[in-house]
Design a protein around this motif. Structure first.
Motif, PDB file in Angstrom:
ATOM      1  N   ASN A 155       0.827  -1.208   0.000  1.00  0.00           N
ATOM      2  CA  ASN A 155       0.000   0.000   0.000  1.00  0.00           C
ATOM      3  C   ASN A 155       0.858   1.252   0.000  1.00  0.00           C
ATOM      4  OD1 ASN A 155      -3.047  -0.704   0.424  1.00  0.00           O
ATOM      5  ND2 ASN A 155      -1.938  -2.118   1.783  1.00  0.00           N
ATOM      6  N   TRP A 156       1.979   1.230   0.706  1.00  0.00           N
ATOM      7  CA  TRP A 156       2.863   2.399   0.765  1.00  0.00           C
ATOM      8  C   TRP A 156       3.730   2.504  -0.492  1.00  0.00           C
ATOM      9  CZ3 TRP A 156       3.311  -0.447   5.759  1.00  0.00           C
ATOM     10  CH2 TRP A 156       2.440   0.085   6.720  1.00  0.00           C
ATOM     11  N   LEU A 157       3.889   1.409  -1.207  1.00  0.00           N
ATOM     12  CA  LEU A 157       4.761   1.403  -2.376  1.00  0.00           C
ATOM     13  C   LEU A 157       4.068   1.954  -3.625  1.00  0.00           C
ATOM     14  CD1 LEU A 157       7.656   0.517  -3.184  1.00  0.00           C
ATOM     15  CD2 LEU A 157       6.685  -1.695  -3.860  1.00  0.00           C
ATOM     16  N   ILE A 158       2.740   2.038  -3.582  1.00  0.00           N
ATOM     17  CA  ILE A 158       1.962   2.438  -4.758  1.00  0.00           C
ATOM     18  C   ILE A 158       1.500   3.884  -4.605  1.00  0.00           C
ATOM     19  CG2 ILE A 158      -0.030   1.902  -6.204  1.00  0.00           C
ATOM     20  CD1 ILE A 158       2.140  -0.294  -6.022  1.00  0.00           C
ATOM     21  N   ASP A 159       1.826   4.715  -5.588  1.00  0.00           N
ATOM     22  CA  ASP A 159       1.366   6.107  -5.601  1.00  0.00           C
ATOM     23  C   ASP A 159       0.054   6.154  -6.384  1.00  0.00           C
ATOM     24  OD1 ASP A 159       0.906   8.797  -5.772  1.00  0.00           O
ATOM     25  OD2 ASP A 159       2.940   9.331  -6.386  1.00  0.00           O
ATOM     26  N   ARG A 160      -1.045   6.035  -5.676  1.00  0.00           N
ATOM     27  CA  ARG A 160      -2.353   5.991  -6.334  1.00  0.00           C
ATOM     28  C   ARG A 160      -2.697   7.311  -7.013  1.00  0.00           C
ATOM     29  NH1 ARG A 160      -2.430   2.915  -1.655  1.00  0.00           N
ATOM     30  NH2 ARG A 160      -3.553   0.906  -1.706  1.00  0.00           N
ATOM     31  N   ASP A 161      -2.279   8.420  -6.429  1.00  0.00           N
ATOM     32  CA  ASP A 161      -2.563   9.717  -7.037  1.00  0.00           C
ATOM     33  C   ASP A 161      -1.881   9.834  -8.400  1.00  0.00           C
ATOM     34  OD1 ASP A 161      -4.127  10.526  -4.910  1.00  0.00           O
ATOM     35  OD2 ASP A 161      -2.453  11.442  -3.838  1.00  0.00           O
ATOM     36  N   TYR A 162      -0.684   9.301  -8.521  1.00  0.00           N
ATOM     37  CA  TYR A 162       0.008   9.299  -9.808  1.00  0.00           C
ATOM     38  C   TYR A 162      -0.793   8.492 -10.830  1.00  0.00           C
ATOM     39  CZ  TYR A 162       3.353   7.869 -13.386  1.00  0.00           C
ATOM     40  OH  TYR A 162       3.956   7.602 -14.588  1.00  0.00           O
ATOM     41  N   ILE A 163      -1.290   7.333 -10.412  1.00  0.00           N
ATOM     42  CA  ILE A 163      -2.059   6.483 -11.327  1.00  0.00           C
ATOM     43  C   ILE A 163      -3.332   7.191 -11.769  1.00  0.00           C
ATOM     44  CG2 ILE A 163      -3.380   4.329 -11.463  1.00  0.00           C
ATOM     45  CD1 ILE A 163      -1.248   3.086  -9.609  1.00  0.00           C
ATOM     46  N   VAL A 164      -4.013   7.837 -10.822  1.00  0.00           N
ATOM     47  CA  VAL A 164      -5.258   8.542 -11.148  1.00  0.00           C
ATOM     48  C   VAL A 164      -5.017   9.647 -12.161  1.00  0.00           C
ATOM     49  CG1 VAL A 164      -6.985  10.133 -10.194  1.00  0.00           C
ATOM     50  CG2 VAL A 164      -6.478   7.977  -9.022  1.00  0.00           C
ATOM     51  N   GLN A 165      -3.987  10.452 -11.936  1.00  0.00           N
ATOM     52  CA  GLN A 165      -3.763  11.613 -12.790  1.00  0.00           C
ATOM     53  C   GLN A 165      -3.064  11.264 -14.103  1.00  0.00           C
ATOM     54  OE1 GLN A 165      -5.170  14.477 -12.206  1.00  0.00           O
ATOM     55  NE2 GLN A 165      -5.976  13.673 -10.262  1.00  0.00           N
ATOM     56  N   GLU A 166      -2.034  10.431 -14.033  1.00  0.00           N
ATOM     57  CA  GLU A 166      -1.213  10.184 -15.215  1.00  0.00           C
ATOM     58  C   GLU A 166      -1.745   9.060 -16.095  1.00  0.00           C
ATOM     59  OE1 GLU A 166       1.177  12.210 -16.070  1.00  0.00           O
ATOM     60  OE2 GLU A 166       0.798  13.374 -14.253  1.00  0.00           O
ATOM     61  N   GLY A 169      -6.043  10.063 -16.345  1.00  0.00           N
ATOM     62  CA  GLY A 169      -6.364  11.426 -16.729  1.00  0.00           C
ATOM     63  C   GLY A 169      -7.456  12.041 -15.870  1.00  0.00           C
ATOM     64  N   GLY A 170      -7.532  11.624 -14.611  1.00  0.00           N
ATOM     65  CA  GLY A 170      -8.525  12.165 -13.684  1.00  0.00           C
ATOM     66  C   GLY A 170      -9.861  11.449 -13.689  1.00  0.00           C
ATOM     67  N   LEU A 171     -10.065  10.444 -14.571  1.00  0.00           N
ATOM     68  CA  LEU A 171     -11.341   9.707 -14.602  1.00  0.00           C
ATOM     69  C   LEU A 171     -11.330   8.548 -13.615  1.00  0.00           C
ATOM     70  CD1 LEU A 171     -12.276   9.568 -18.407  1.00  0.00           C
ATOM     71  CD2 LEU A 171     -13.285  10.970 -16.616  1.00  0.00           C
ATOM     72  N   ALA A 172     -10.863   8.823 -12.405  1.00  0.00           N
ATOM     73  CA  ALA A 172     -10.805   7.812 -11.350  1.00  0.00           C
ATOM     74  C   ALA A 172     -10.485   8.520 -10.049  1.00  0.00           C
ATOM     75  CB  ALA A 172      -9.736   6.754 -11.658  1.00  0.00           C
ATOM     76  N   VAL A 173     -10.647   7.811  -8.950  1.00  0.00           N
ATOM     77  CA  VAL A 173     -10.208   8.297  -7.650  1.00  0.00           C
ATOM     78  C   VAL A 173      -9.391   7.197  -6.980  1.00  0.00           C
ATOM     79  CG1 VAL A 173     -12.136   9.889  -7.314  1.00  0.00           C
ATOM     80  CG2 VAL A 173     -12.339   7.537  -6.504  1.00  0.00           C
ATOM     81  N   ALA A 174      -8.485   7.590  -6.113  1.00  0.00           N
ATOM     82  CA  ALA A 174      -7.649   6.617  -5.415  1.00  0.00           C
ATOM     83  C   ALA A 174      -8.516   5.730  -4.519  1.00  0.00           C
ATOM     84  CB  ALA A 174      -6.592   7.340  -4.589  1.00  0.00           C
ATOM     85  N   TRP A 368      -5.960  -2.274  -3.198  1.00  0.00           N
ATOM     86  CA  TRP A 368      -6.875  -1.559  -4.083  1.00  0.00           C
ATOM     87  C   TRP A 368      -6.188  -0.346  -4.688  1.00  0.00           C
ATOM     88  CZ3 TRP A 368     -10.933  -4.511  -4.896  1.00  0.00           C
ATOM     89  CH2 TRP A 368     -11.235  -5.483  -3.930  1.00  0.00           C
ATOM     90  N   ILE A 369      -6.545  -0.023  -5.935  1.00  0.00           N
ATOM     91  CA  ILE A 369      -5.834   1.037  -6.639  1.00  0.00           C
ATOM     92  C   ILE A 369      -6.757   2.196  -7.007  1.00  0.00           C
ATOM     93  CG2 ILE A 369      -4.430   1.604  -8.654  1.00  0.00           C
ATOM     94  CD1 ILE A 369      -3.524  -1.299  -8.711  1.00  0.00           C
ATOM     95  N   THR A 370      -7.812   1.944  -7.784  1.00  0.00           N
ATOM     96  CA  THR A 370      -8.683   3.035  -8.222  1.00  0.00           C
ATOM     97  C   THR A 370     -10.143   2.611  -8.254  1.00  0.00           C
ATOM     98  OG1 THR A 370      -8.538   2.447 -10.574  1.00  0.00           O
ATOM     99  CG2 THR A 370      -6.908   4.031  -9.732  1.00  0.00           C
ATOM    100  N   ASP A 371     -11.021   3.587  -8.024  1.00  0.00           N
ATOM    101  CA  ASP A 371     -12.420   3.536  -8.435  1.00  0.00           C
ATOM    102  C   ASP A 371     -12.523   4.381  -9.691  1.00  0.00           C
ATOM    103  OD1 ASP A 371     -13.735   1.949  -6.531  1.00  0.00           O
ATOM    104  OD2 ASP A 371     -13.845   3.602  -5.112  1.00  0.00           O
ATOM    105  N   ALA A 372     -13.014   3.791 -10.774  1.00  0.00           N
ATOM    106  CA  ALA A 372     -13.039   4.516 -12.043  1.00  0.00           C
ATOM    107  C   ALA A 372     -14.389   5.161 -12.294  1.00  0.00           C
ATOM    108  CB  ALA A 372     -12.703   3.569 -13.198  1.00  0.00           C
ATOM    109  N   THR A 373     -14.366   6.325 -12.909  1.00  0.00           N
ATOM    110  CA  THR A 373     -15.566   6.911 -13.506  1.00  0.00           C
ATOM    111  C   THR A 373     -15.551   6.481 -14.972  1.00  0.00           C
ATOM    112  OG1 THR A 373     -15.514   8.798 -12.018  1.00  0.00           O
ATOM    113  CG2 THR A 373     -16.799   9.025 -14.040  1.00  0.00           C
ATOM    114  N   SER A 374     -16.485   5.628 -15.346  1.00  0.00           N
ATOM    115  CA  SER A 374     -16.427   4.978 -16.644  1.00  0.00           C
ATOM    116  C   SER A 374     -17.585   5.407 -17.530  1.00  0.00           C
ATOM    117  CB  SER A 374     -16.464   3.454 -16.463  1.00  0.00           C
ATOM    118  OG  SER A 374     -15.480   3.024 -15.549  1.00  0.00           O
TER     119      SER A 374
END
Length: 857
Positions: A155-166, A169-174, A368-374
């Motif tokens: 959990n500490w090794l994963i940057d969820r905010d990076y995944i959400v944004q990069e 493209g913002g169509l998800a939340v951590a 867990w990584i992201t909840d997506a807005t799909s």
């Protein structure tokens, strides 16, 4: 895959309890399952007001005039398109009508939005995670992820905010927890959620420290920056899905693992290739370490308490991976209590839920990584009801509402990233969303899920009565259910409470509870008087009470060791079910009236209704269609579940394709020749000799015409099956009795918009007032359609310093007043106020926040 949402109304109680989610994606707890599957207050201490009965959306459009029954369209052709960009191109070229997949690619979203010939629907039920293999390997190789502390450190090794944004493209939340940010429980416990999100935020140094300590304790050593065990580099086998964002996520995670000393074997797989490893092998064989999991909850899940049991315990699914889960005793018991709603107050539930969230992160067989807005794209002249959680593919209403505007009939060209992924059988077949989407069109449920609220609405039943023990936290919204509270609910002596698999008979309450027993709930379901005259199986056989009774038997028998079809993977869910089930009683066979007694309950009376309609974990089935499968498993030539098929080294049973068909046909012929009635000691009381002969002949004729045994009572018939071409087709069922307009008219879901306004600077120790504005399409959101507006205030250190319910000023306007004491305990610096708005008309909360600066006096 899909997680079947927690909806005891969807299936038989024990099947639906695994019920109703599947990873992309395979369908919670609805429930179940996996499963297969609720407008609630944001704060657990506040009871919901008397609901606005109404529809789950803004006012419904007028129903079109027609005499048509069943489906609006004549045919749906399903094909496989792996990549979303290719599907969008085919939609734009006029070669497809709909791509029924939840897409989160911002560039594709922009393309679809900019094309006047296309339309789309939005959903919030898709999510991604890392699935870990927690087993100790048989060959002696070290598996780092058998250690829960190393899994927790991921959990500490994963940057969820990076995944959400990069990546999104913002169509998800951590995402940190097995609950969905768009569902009620997230808003209920958002204070604890925020605490845990802060505790497990990206911290690679801490991750490396924990991993180093634990790896060394397990006997590994770091040599030239690479972990070794017994003198050999430790190589992690990472199964990375290729069809969507998970390929990029997988590469990112692999890079992070390499940064802390692991060698990573990146195995890029599509769903079929990946399934052969992470789902279909024994985890102890060590053929994989990590998998990029994807899931979809196919209905709005108003009670996600059973997610902990589904995702972290052997009760979740009857496959080898789940049977390898070993939660701590405390986590197992807390999960079971939440699965069964074994609590008396919402305060007690809150305590269990908050503890379960902590234990889930400590266990972390999933990170867990992201909840997506799909979004799901389609051509503009095609309309269809979609679910706010599961989109079009996850909606139980799509088969009834799919139509070309202004016409009846026609053929819809439907594409999705997979067709016929795993074997289909109703008991324990494929749990992939791509398969269940089709299966639901051929069958039907006793009740359907409202696509905007997740509340059950009657489909095949007429009405229900719910008696609940006084004081239980249960409410009702819709008029088809009558809810009353009583001091005590005695269970009748003649109710069926268990099953004797050796003697092949039901055990009554008088036998199991000689001193008598009571239940928390009694649910009485009333079917329409013309049930047996109007509903028929697609092979022409009239529906009968025997179809219902066999469903009751099957739920017990497969989990009993004395059974001829005992399946070890079915035992955990049966044990869970028996821990709360108190009995079922058929009050009348014609008209059909059934009473169910249970200690487990749902928070909503509508979702407490167990119909006993014969829709099993993975599809609908008649007693005579299941009979040949039962014979095939008894003779160990086929098995319903993948786990048992692997154990016996036989085919995983398929009712639609492959070698199973020849074996099933053999047992159909045998059953027909012998006049076989499964569980004849019980079912024989409900089946005549004439019905036996006629049903088997009908099924044989159906098989001759269609080439498969997949027979339901739904609005579509499975017309063609082409596994090699990855395609199939559905044809409208001309004998479906209900009018095509029955489910027409869902308007746009009333998802709230929220804005917070207030001072940019607050002096510590002084009062501060903030305004909250709640709107829908620019207009104030009526206060009587809002369950709660909850606020949270964080100081510059991230500490939660205040929380509560905003004060209603007028429709669409609320006020939050922070006292001098509240601001006085805040550290100087950048602070934040966050609000969570929980409407009644939809079960999707809305979040908004405002940053301000706290200065010293």
């Amino acid at each position: 895959m899909q997680k079947r949402t927690h909806a005891r109304w969807v299936m038989l109680a024990w099947v639906g309890i695994l019920a109703l989610l599947l990873a992309a994606c395979q369908q919670p707890p609805a429930t179940a399952t996996p499963a297969p599957e609720q407008a609630t207050p944001a704060a657990e201490e506040q009871a919901a007001p008397e609901a606005t009965p109404a529809q789950a959306a803004e006012e419904a459009a007028p129903e079109p005039a027609t005499s048509r029954t069943g489906a609006w369209v004549d045919q749906v052709i399903f094909t496989n398109v792996e990549q979303a960009d290719a599907a969008v191109a085919q939609l734009q070229a006029g070669d497809l009508d709909i791509y029924a997949y939840t897409i989160s690619d911002p560039a594709l979203f922009e393309r679809v939005q900019g094309d006047a010939n296309l339309a789309y629907s939005t959903s919030f039920g898709s999510y991604t995670e890392l699935t870990f293999n927690p087993a100790e390997f048989n060959d002696g190789r070290l598996n780092p992820f058998s250690n829960p502390k190393i899994r927790e450190a991921m959990n500490w090794l994963i940057d969820r905010d990076y995944i959400v944004q990069e990546i999104y493209g913002g169509l998800a939340v951590a995402k940190f927890l097995p609950i969905t940010s768009a569902f009620p429980d997230y808003a209920r416990y958002v204070d604890k959620v925020r605490e845990l999100e802060a505790r497990y935020a990206y911290n690679p140094d801490r991750a490396n420290e924990v991993i180093t300590t634990e790896m060394e304790a397990m006997g590994a050593e770091l040599v030239d920056g690479v972990w070794q065990y017994n003198g050999e580099p430790l190589n992690l086998i990472f199964v990375i899905r290729t069809e969507d964002e998970r390929r990029i996520i997988g590469d990112y995670v692999a890079n992070q693992l390499e940064s802390v000393g692991f060698q990573v074997d990146r195995q890029y797989k599509n769903r079929t290739e990946a399934s052969a490893l992470w789902i279909q092998t024994d985890p102890a064989e060590g053929q994989w370490h990590i998998y990029t999991g994807g899931w979809i909850t196919t209905a709005v899940d108003r009670d996600q308490g059973d997610n902990f049991s589904f995702f972290y315990t052997p009760r979740g699914l009857g496959v080898s991976l789940w049977q390898a889960y070993t939660p701590t005793e405390e986590f197992d018991q807390v999960s079971l209590r939440l699965e069964n709603n074994d609590f008396s107050t919402m305060e007690e539930r809150a305590e269990l839920f908050r503890r379960a969230m902590e234990l889930a992160l400590q266990d972390s067989v999933r990170v867990w990584i992201t909840d997506a807005t799909s979004f799901t794209p389609r051509v503009a002249n095609l309309s269809v009801a979609y679910d706010l959680a599961g989109g079009v593919a996850g909606s139980s209403l799509w088969p009834y509402t799919l139509r070309f505007e202004g016409q009846e009939g026609g053929t819809v060209r439907w594409a999705q990233p997979g067709v016929l992924i795993e074997p289909w059988n109703p008991i324990a077949g494929s749990n992939w969303i791509y398969d269940t989407t089709v299966q639901r069109a051929t069958g039907e449920f006793g009740v359907n899920s409202d696509p905007y609220t997740g509340l059950a609405r009657p489909n095949r039943i007429e009405r229900a009565e719910v008696l609940a023990k006084e004081g239980l936290p249960m409410d009702k919204t819709l008029d088809w259910v009558d809810l009353q509270f009583v001091d005590e609910i005695p269970v009748p002596e003649d109710a069926w409470v268990d099953w004797d698999a050796a003697e092949q008979r039901f055990i009554t309450a008088a036998e199991k509870f000689p001193e008598g027993t009571t239940a928390n709930t009694k649910v009485t379901v009333y079917y329409p008087p013309d049930l047996y005259d109007t509903v028929q199986w697609q092979d022409g056989s009239p529906f009968s009470i025997a179809d219902v009774v066999l469903g009751m038997i099957m739920g017990f028998d497969r989990g009993k060791e004395e059974s001829a079809i005992f399946d070890e993977s079915a035992k955990p869910s049966l044990d869970s079910f028996l821990s709360h089930f108190k009995g079922v009683r058929i009050v009348s066979t014609d008209p059909l009236i059934i009473e169910t007694y249970d200690d487990a309950y749902s928070l909503d009376a509508e979702n407490n209704v167990t119909t006993w309609w014969p829709y099993y974990a993975q599809g609908q089935a008649s007693w005579h269609a299941l009979a040949m499968g039962i014979l095939a498993e008894q003779n160990q030539e086929l098995a319903f579940s993948q786990d048992k098929a692997d154990s016996l080294e036989v085919e995983w049973m398929s009712y639609v394709a492959g070698p199973s068909l020849e074996i099933l046909k053999k047992y159909l012929d045998q059953a027909s020749a012998e006049g076989y009635i499964p569980y004849a000691s019980v079912l024989g009381d409900y089946v005549s000799a004439d019905e036996v002969a006629t049903r088997y002949q009908n099924l044989a004729s159906f098989y001759e015409e269609y080439g498969h045994f997949w027979v339901g009572t739904g609005p579509f018939i499975l017309e063609t099956v082409s596994p090699v071409e990855s395609s199939l087709s559905l044809a409208r069922n001309p004998n479906y009795p209900d009018p095509a307009t029955k489910w027409a008219g869902f308007g746009e879901p009333k998802i709230a918009e929220a804005e917070v306004d207030g001072p940019g600077q607050v002096v510590a120790g002084t009062e501060a007032v903030f305004d909250v504005y709640v709107t829908f399409q620019g207009e104030p959101y009526a206060a009587d359609e809002i369950s709660a507006v909850k606020y949270l205030v964080f100081d510059a250190t991230g500490n939660l310093v205040a929380t509560g319910d905003a004060e209603m000023v007028a429709d669409g306007e609320y006020m939050v007043t922070l006292s001098a004491d509240d601001t006085g305990q805040m550290e100087p610096g950048a602070a934040k106020i966050e609000v969570a708005v929980s409407p009644l008309a939809v079960s999707v909360p809305t979040f908004a926040d405002l940053e301000f600066v706290v200065v010293a006096p």
